[in-house]
Design a protein around this motif. Structure first.
Motif, short mmCIF file in Angstrom:
data_model
loop_
_atom_site.label_atom_id
_atom_site.label_comp_id
_atom_site.label_asym_id
_atom_site.label_seq_id
_atom_site.Cartn_x
_atom_site.Cartn_y
_atom_site.Cartn_z
N ALA A 254 0.83 -1.21 0.00
CA ALA A 254 0.00 0.00 0.00
C ALA A 254 0.86 1.26 0.00
O ALA A 254 0.56 2.24 -0.70
CB ALA A 254 -0.93 -0.02 1.22
N SER A 257 2.20 1.70 -3.45
CA SER A 257 1.16 2.20 -4.35
C SER A 257 0.95 3.70 -4.18
O SER A 257 0.80 4.44 -5.16
CB SER A 257 -0.15 1.45 -4.11
OG SER A 257 0.00 0.06 -4.34
N MET A 258 0.94 4.14 -2.92
CA MET A 258 0.79 5.58 -2.68
C MET A 258 2.00 6.36 -3.22
O MET A 258 1.85 7.45 -3.79
CB MET A 258 0.62 5.84 -1.19
CG MET A 258 -0.74 5.43 -0.66
SD MET A 258 -1.02 5.97 1.04
CE MET A 258 0.13 4.89 1.90
N LEU A 262 0.56 9.06 -5.93
CA LEU A 262 0.43 10.46 -5.51
C LEU A 262 1.24 11.43 -6.35
O LEU A 262 0.72 12.51 -6.70
CB LEU A 262 0.83 10.58 -4.03
CG LEU A 262 -0.10 9.84 -3.05
CD1 LEU A 262 0.36 10.05 -1.61
CD2 LEU A 262 -1.54 10.31 -3.22
N LEU A 269 -5.30 5.51 -7.12
CA LEU A 269 -4.74 4.70 -6.03
C LEU A 269 -5.59 3.46 -5.76
O LEU A 269 -5.04 2.35 -5.58
CB LEU A 269 -4.62 5.54 -4.75
CG LEU A 269 -4.05 4.82 -3.52
CD1 LEU A 269 -2.65 4.30 -3.80
CD2 LEU A 269 -4.04 5.76 -2.32
#
Length: 364
Positions: A254, A257-258, A262, A269
């Motif tokens: 996670a 992924s951010m 971002l 996301l």
């Protein structure tokens, strides 16, 4: 007979019946895995006996301490029950024979109402049940309903301590592998176009999670003997280890992924997360089941094999009939996800019945 895993502690302690002990002894002569675990239990039992011999005598029982408090200037001059009767009768008028009279049942409410206001006839106004409860509450008497909070807090502390111990027992190499590989994969996927970024990340995070699960189920450390002698249920230990590994790998995924989504405006996301979380569930369940019920190496090899086949799918080296199967594994629907959860649950239920030493060492 099947592997008597749950009976080995009682066998080492010598608390089994002679027929049961003889049956287990015969099994231990044929099964090296159970014999090694029985030796671990015997070592632990011997250590506990040796430590017990060095302990100082325990304090007197609570009832004996209460009797000592009730005694006047040393030992009781009268039997305990008679002494209590005499103390209850303290202040009561003697009867014709000079003996103390114990207050009658009718006089007890009057004593409870000591200090209460008198009514118009001069009689004592005995407080009601609600008034007694109010007085007890004001005196700080604990309510039974409040006892559930400490119990929940204690259960949470036990669960947290179990997870922390698994964090150390799994080993830093597994966690370092997960962080480094997922970080490197995310860095490579971040340079790809938006249409390929999610697919590249889906090839990294599920593989790392499944391999970490297999490695955790085969992990063993310096505390292996004490780990195998733990009184905690094998099912609880296996579930704790699976929960910890998946929580760490999903958390790292996670964060990756951010870090990808971002800074860029062309990645969503939520979609990026679901792209790799979908295949993570069935691959981790497959690796977990094979590692626990068979061998960790088999679980890791099976997952790597699926990953290699997935990588070769776009080429002409594989039969086109495998493509739908691979697509279903890497883009699972709800039935496959529920099936993966069912496989993991069945593995936890069957964990104590496998009788493998590797599992019992890893399950801790």
């Amino acid at each position: 007979m099947s592997h008597p895993i749950d009976q080995l502690p009682a066998f080492a302690a010598g608390t089994l019946s002679p027929p049961a002990a003889e049956e287990i002894a015969g099994h231990l002569r044929r099964c090296a895995s159970c014999a090694a675990d029985a030796a671990s239990w015997s070592t632990l039992a011997a250590g506990i006996r040796a430590a017990t011999l060095t302990l100082s005598p325990s304090d007197p029982p609570p009832f004996a301490a209460v009797r000592a408090r009730l005694a006047d200037d040393g030992g009781l001059e009268a039997p305990p029950f008679e002494s209590v009767r005499a103390r209850l009768a303290d202040g009561a008028a003697p009867d014709e024979g000079g003996r103390q009279r114990v207050p009658s049942f009718d006089s007890v409410p009057a004593r409870l109402a000591e200090g209460a206001a008198r009514d118009d006839d001069g009689g004592l106004d005995v407080p009601s049940f609600e008034a007694v409860r109010a007085r007890l509450s004001s005196a700080g008497v604990p309510r039974y309903a409040a006892a559930s909070a400490p119990r929940r807090s204690a259960a949470a502390r036990v669960a947290w301590g179990l997870l922390v111990r698994q964090l150390r027992l799994v080993g830093w190499r597994v966690w370092a592998f997960a962080v480094l590989v997922i970080g490197a994969g995310a860095g490579f996927a971040a340079t790809a176009p938006a249409s390929r970024a999610g697919e590249l990340l889906s090839l990294v995070v599920p593989l790392v999670a499944a391999l970490a699960v297999a490695a955790a189920c085969g992990a063993d450390g310096e505390a292996a003997e004490l780990v195998r002698a733990t009184p905690t249920s094998t099912r609880v230990l296996v579930l704790a280890r699976l929960t910890l590994v998946l929580a760490v790998t999903v958390g790292v995924g996670a964060l990756a992924s951010m870090a990808m989504a971002l800074p860029r405006g062309d990645l969503v996301l939520a979609e990026l997360f679901l792209t790799w979380f979908g295949p993570l569930v069935p691959l981790s369940a497959l690796s977990f089941a094979l590692a626990v019920l068979w061998r960790p190496e088999v679980g890791a090899a099976t997952v790597v094999g699926c990953w290699v086949v997935r990588m070769l799918a776009p080429s002409a080296l594989l039969d086109r009939g495998l493509v739908p199967v691979l697509d279903a594994l890497w883009q699972p629907g709800l039935p496959l996800l529920l099936g993966a959860v069912a496989v993991a649950a069945a593995t936890i239920v069957l964990a104590p019945l496998t009788g493998r030493r590797g599992l019992r060492a890893a399950a801790s």
